[in-house]
Design an enzyme around this catalytic site. Structure first.
Site, PDB file in Angstrom:
ATOM      1  N   HIS A   1       0.816  -1.210   0.000  1.00 42.54           N
ATOM      2  CA  HIS A   1       0.000   0.000   0.000  1.00 42.54           C
ATOM      3  C   HIS A   1       0.853   1.264   0.000  1.00 42.54           C
ATOM      4  CE1 HIS A   1      -4.214  -1.631   1.211  1.00 42.54           C
ATOM      5  NE2 HIS A   1      -3.593  -2.427   0.370  1.00 42.54           N
TER       6      HIS A   1
ATOM      7  N   HIS B   1      -1.338 -12.461  -2.398  1.00 42.42           N
ATOM      8  CA  HIS B   1      -2.367 -13.170  -1.645  1.00 42.42           C
ATOM      9  C   HIS B   1      -1.995 -14.630  -1.373  1.00 42.42           C
ATOM     10  CE1 HIS B   1      -5.665  -9.953  -2.515  1.00 42.42           C
ATOM     11  NE2 HIS B   1      -4.652  -9.500  -1.808  1.00 42.42           N
TER      12      HIS B   1
HETATM   13 FE1  HEB Z   1      -4.337  -7.598  -1.110  1.00 41.32          FE
HETATM   14  C1  HEB Z   1      -4.955  -8.353   2.151  1.00 41.32           C
HETATM   15  C2  HEB Z   1      -7.561  -6.543  -1.493  1.00 41.32           C
HETATM   16  C3  HEB Z   1      -3.670  -6.740  -4.386  1.00 41.32           C
HETATM   17  C4  HEB Z   1      -0.979  -8.288  -0.626  1.00 41.32           C
HETATM   18  N1  HEB Z   1      -5.927  -7.466   0.109  1.00 41.32           N
HETATM   19  C5  HEB Z   1      -5.960  -7.791   1.429  1.00 41.32           C
HETATM   20  C6  HEB Z   1      -7.226  -7.460   1.930  1.00 41.32           C
HETATM   21  C7  HEB Z   1      -7.975  -6.989   0.914  1.00 41.32           C
HETATM   22  C8  HEB Z   1      -7.155  -6.989  -0.233  1.00 41.32           C
HETATM   23  C9  HEB Z   1      -9.411  -6.519   0.975  1.00 41.32           C
HETATM   24  C10 HEB Z   1      -7.665  -7.639   3.375  1.00 41.32           C
HETATM   25  C11 HEB Z   1      -7.286  -6.487   4.271  1.00 41.32           C
HETATM   26  C12 HEB Z   1      -7.725  -6.852   5.670  1.00 41.32           C
HETATM   27  O1  HEB Z   1      -6.866  -7.053   6.524  1.00 41.32           O
HETATM   28  O2  HEB Z   1      -8.948  -6.976   5.885  1.00 41.32           O
HETATM   29  N2  HEB Z   1      -5.407  -6.820  -2.650  1.00 41.32           N
HETATM   30  C13 HEB Z   1      -6.720  -6.476  -2.609  1.00 41.32           C
HETATM   31  C14 HEB Z   1      -7.129  -6.021  -3.897  1.00 41.32           C
HETATM   32  C15 HEB Z   1      -6.051  -6.080  -4.708  1.00 41.32           C
HETATM   33  C16 HEB Z   1      -4.965  -6.576  -3.913  1.00 41.32           C
HETATM   34  C17 HEB Z   1      -8.514  -5.573  -4.257  1.00 41.32           C
HETATM   35  C18 HEB Z   1      -5.966  -5.693  -6.177  1.00 41.32           C
HETATM   36  C19 HEB Z   1      -6.679  -6.609  -7.034  1.00 41.32           C
HETATM   37  N3  HEB Z   1      -2.632  -7.513  -2.276  1.00 41.32           N
HETATM   38  C20 HEB Z   1      -2.581  -7.109  -3.568  1.00 41.32           C
HETATM   39  C21 HEB Z   1      -1.222  -7.088  -4.008  1.00 41.32           C
HETATM   40  C22 HEB Z   1      -0.452  -7.508  -2.961  1.00 41.32           C
HETATM   41  C23 HEB Z   1      -1.367  -7.784  -1.881  1.00 41.32           C
HETATM   42  C24 HEB Z   1      -0.757  -6.662  -5.384  1.00 41.32           C
HETATM   43  C25 HEB Z   1       1.005  -7.661  -2.849  1.00 41.32           C
HETATM   44  C26 HEB Z   1       1.847  -7.829  -3.840  1.00 41.32           C
HETATM   45  N4  HEB Z   1      -3.186  -8.226   0.475  1.00 41.32           N
HETATM   46  C27 HEB Z   1      -1.845  -8.559   0.425  1.00 41.32           C
HETATM   47  C28 HEB Z   1      -1.482  -9.183   1.655  1.00 41.32           C
HETATM   48  C29 HEB Z   1      -2.630  -9.235   2.452  1.00 41.32           C
HETATM   49  C30 HEB Z   1      -3.671  -8.600   1.695  1.00 41.32           C
HETATM   50  C31 HEB Z   1      -0.106  -9.730   1.987  1.00 41.32           C
HETATM   51  C32 HEB Z   1      -2.774  -9.867   3.844  1.00 41.32           C
HETATM   52  C33 HEB Z   1      -2.698  -8.844   4.925  1.00 41.32           C
HETATM   53  C34 HEB Z   1      -2.703  -9.508   6.275  1.00 41.32           C
HETATM   54  O3  HEB Z   1      -2.447 -10.698   6.407  1.00 41.32           O
HETATM   55  O4  HEB Z   1      -2.957  -8.775   7.268  1.00 41.32           O
END
Ligand code: HEB
Length: 748
Positions: free
Chosen positions: A99, A287
């Site tokens: 982020h 993921h």
């Molecule tokens: Fe993620 C977690 C959505 C892309 C790495 N994710 C997460 C959550 C959500 C999301 C709603 C839960 C938060 C809480 O704690 O409740 N993603 C999302 C979306 C997209 C994404 C709508 C566009 C399609 N991711 C992404 C990327 C990466 C990531 C590109 C790197 C390379 N995530 C992640 C991790 C986790 C999440 C390592 C787990 C955290 C904890 O364990 O605390």
């Protein structure tokens, strides 16, 4: 002019505050006032480190391995005040890093993890960043221990890297070098909506559309939606909703439609500079770790950090649901665990995605999510060893299966885990480093050897450069070979592509001679071509006859030509530092350079406003990309007009009888009360003598704003007054050299 946003909660309460900057403010009375504040951000007065402090130097004394060891230990050092899911903070920290970096967008190079802005508003309080306040605070003891040797900006990203490594996947490396800022960055347009998760403005050409917020828990039946399969996200935004990093996990506007979600993902990740393969790799890789948090109804969650109480000490999103933490955490309101090994790298995410069919359900918080049909409960609980869950997915996850182009890539990765690992580590490295600028800014022991095209690489300097004698000889030669004005416009066109956000562009590399820059309208391609041809001739003959293996790059010659012409016009010397090199076509990702094209560049009186953005607002934006202050912007515009450096040779704003000399005439004549300005067509204004009615000048809004805006007028007065000429020359030369050297990270 639109009326002030009355009733907007943002503006309501401070008006009654009778001290400390309260009351009805300029921006309340005149919301369209040209805002220069973005040109005075991150200056010495907001930064507790003094001007002697050099972060890169401080970083050199960092015990890097010790830091990494501490970070690794932190991953499994679960704290009672915010316990680690599965006994490991890896998922949380990967999300924090993602982020942090993921706000980057290609159009203006703004956003991204480059200056630790996740600590400040609005990002610290975006709904999408919920619970990351806890992640940052978990890091505080380590930040405190290493002090000024590691910035928050670097630490956020390095921690994500260490998290991935400690969960079993080696990364491609890490480069430090991101110095912290100490105030909120106000320069970034995040959208015009005044509701969180709204998107009524970004899909309606900047106009507030009908009430169609993408509220996650709202009453779906009452919402009107723009067509989620075809709507166009406005530029430069790279997020589908206000307050989200990219897309709504429940689907566009909360509609659980994986195919429509794929469309949003493609647009938004594309604007983060990621192609389909990188996008699939990032999501599938990301993921592979962690879980989502939606243990109970979101009504239990209190205000975000910026609206929280003073005793919360910067935390937000307090949670009244049961213990309010650990198994009871409410972050996104979704409750999904993707794999059976959430704190260990695996390919299960894609494996399950294709192995199971998916059924819609609601999370305990009432959000749309998907559960595997016909699956055993094979997923561990984050806290209770006796509980098992079924595999689950977000709507945005299923986009990787139900979008035909994503599906192909996902299946390949599902069958070839090594390909996923390779693509993920590469895309992750790019995600974290895309906005760092050239390699010469990168520091630390983990910089990968492989050079990536997105770095905009430059050839190494492998020969002696021109010395003082060569420089003065070359200056003479350049001035006789090319019209001085054209030397100036060429140098400006070359250097002014720089943008401070992602440190792309600039004169180094001489990419102005390559596509696409050589063909940009603002660069006056026909004229540019002849100038470059003349410069190449000078270069060729110098390199042929120079002694001791000395060579001059075209990049240096372009800047030297401009400097020689300024010097001639100014009558004072203009510092020049050689050492630039010329990039090849192979080193130039032409497509991504399209984003650097100036649509409007007031410095050369090029282009004008739109129905959304006034001409002079583009000028300030450009000045901000060039990291200029308001006085620097002012002196450059005034000086460039005196030098007759309009992009097309027009006389707009050339308020002087002796164009080509570096004088303060622009300011003197602009502020001359005997001139009366009248609006003509197409944003061209004419200045007439009040008495005779004779037309004296023509100008654009780029010019006239220096007489109309009170603060710009105040600066212009300094240069227009009897003591202004010398100051103008001095300040212009300094600002000119600054622009020419914006990308010279090799110099300090
Ligand atoms: Fe993620 C977690 C959505 C892309 C790495 N994710 C997460 C959550 C959500 C999301 C709603 C839960 C938060 C809480 O704690 O409740 N993603 C999302 C979306 C997209 C994404 C709508 C566009 C399609 N991711 C992404 C990327 C990466 C990531 C590109 C790197 C390379 N995530 C992640 C991790 C986790 C999440 C390592 C787990 C955290 C904890 O364990 O605390």
């Amino acid at each position: 002019m639109s009326p002030p946003p009355s009733g907007c909660p943002v503006h309501a309460s401070h008006k009654t505050v009778n001290t400390g900057g309260g009351g009805t403010r300029i921006k309340d009375w005149w919301p369209n006032d040209l805002k220069l504040n973005i040109l005075r951000q991150h200056t010495g007065v907001s930064n507790p480190y003094n001007s002697q402090f050099n972060y890169a130097e401080a970083f050199k004394s960092l015990d890097y391995e010790g830091l990494k060891k501490d970070l690794t230990a932190l991953m499994t050092d679960s704290q009672d005040w915010w316990p680690a899911d599965f006994g490991h903070y890896g998922g949380l920290f990967v999300r924090m890093a993602w982020h942090s970096a993921g706000t980057y967008r290609v159009f203006d190079g703004r956003g991204g993890g480059g200056d630790g802005q996740q600590r400040f508003a609005p990002l610290n309080s975006w709904p999408d960043n919920a619970s990351l306040d806890k992640a940052r605070r978990l890091l505080w003891p380590i930040k405190q221990k290493y002090g000024d040797k590691i910035s928050w900006a670097d630490l956020f990203l390095l921690t994500g890297n260490v998290a991935i490594e400690s969960m079993g996947l080696p990364t491609a490396g890490f480069a430090g070098g991101r110095a912290d800022t100490f105030e909120a960055d106000e320069s970034v347009y995040w959208g015009g909506e005044s509701t969180w998760l709204g998107n009524d403005v970004r899909y309606a050409n900047g106009q507030e559309g009908p009430d169609k917020p993408g509220v996650i828990d709202g009453d779906e039946s009452k919402k009107e939606h723009t067509d989620i399969h075809s709507r166009e996200l406005e530029e430069p935004l790279a997020a589908a909703h206000m307050g989200l990093i990219y897309v709504n996990p429940e689907g566009p506007d909360g509609i659980p439609d994986p195919v429509a979600s794929a469309r949003d993902i493609r647009v938004t990740f594309g604007r983060m500079a990621m192609d389909d393969e990188e996008t699939v790799a990032l999501i599938a890789g990301g993921h592979a770790f962690g879980k989502t948090h939606g243990a109970g109804p979101t009504e239990n969650v209190s205000d975000e950090p910026m609206a929280a109480t003073i005793e919360e000490q910067g935390f937000g999103w307090g949670n009244k649901y049961k213990s309010g933490k650990g198994p009871d955490t409410i972050t996104s309101g979704l409750e999904v665990i993707w794999t059976k090994t959430p704190v260990k790298w695996s390919n299960h995410y894609l494996e399950y995605m294709f192995k199971y069919e998916w059924e819609q359900e609601k999370s305990p918080a009432g959000a749309h999510q998907w559960v595997a049909k016909d699956s055993e409960a094979i997923i561990p609980d984050a806290y209770d060893p006796n509980v098992k869950h079924k595999p689950r997915m977000l709507t945005s996850d299923l986009a990787l299966r139900f979008d035909p182009a994503y599906e192909k890539i996902s299946r390949r990765f599902a069958e070839n885990p090594d390909q996923l690992a390779d693509a993920f580590t590469k895309a992750w490295f790019k995600l974290l480093h895309r906005d760092m600028g050239p390699r010469s800014r990168w520091i630390g022991p983990e910089i990968p050897k492989e050079v990536y095209i997105w770095e905009d690489p430059l050839p190494d300097l492998d020969h002696p450069v021109i010395d003082e004698q060569d420089i003065s000889a070359l200056k003479k030669e350049l001035l006789s070979a090319v019209d001085p004005t054209q030397l100036i416009t060429t140098a400006w066109a070359s250097a002014s592509t720089f943008r401070g956000g992602d440190k792309r562009g600039g004169a180094n590399g001489a990419r102005i001679r390559l596509a696409p820059q050589k063909d940009w309208k603002a660069n006056n391609p026909a004229q540019l071509k002849t100038v470059l041809a003349s410069l190449e001739k000078v270069q060729e003959s110098f390199n042929k006859s120079a002694k001791g293996g000395k060579k001059v790059s075209l990049a240096d010659l372009i800047v030297l030509g401009g400097s020689a012409a300024v010097e001639k016009a100014a009558g004072v010397s203009v510092p020049f530092t050689p050492g630039r090199t010329d990039a090849t076509e192979e080193q130039t990702d032409a497509k991504t350079f399209d984003h650097l094209e100036p649509v409007v560049d007031g410095f050369r009186n090029y282009g004008k406003g739109t129905s959304r953005v006034r001409t002079e607002q583009f000028l300030v934006d450009k000045a901000h990309l060039l990291t200029l202050s308001a006085p620097q912007m002012t002196v450059l515009v005034g000086g460039l007009r005196a030098l007759n450096a309009n992009y097309d040779g027009s006389s707009n704003g050339i308020l002087t009888k002796r164009p080509g000399q570096l004088t303060n005439d622009f300011f003197v004549n602009l502020l001359d009360t005997q001139t009366e300005w009248q609006k003509g067509s197409d944003e061209i204004y004419t200045g007439k003598d009040r008495k005779s009615g004779e037309q004296k000048w023509s100008a654009t809004r780029h010019d006239l704003v220096f007489g109309s805006h009170p603060e710009l007028r105040a600066i212009s007065e300094v240069y227009a007054s009897s003591t202004g000429q010398d100051r103008l020359v001095k300040d212009f030369v300094a600002a000119w050299v600054k622009v020419m050297e914006l990308d010279r990270y090799d110099l300090n």
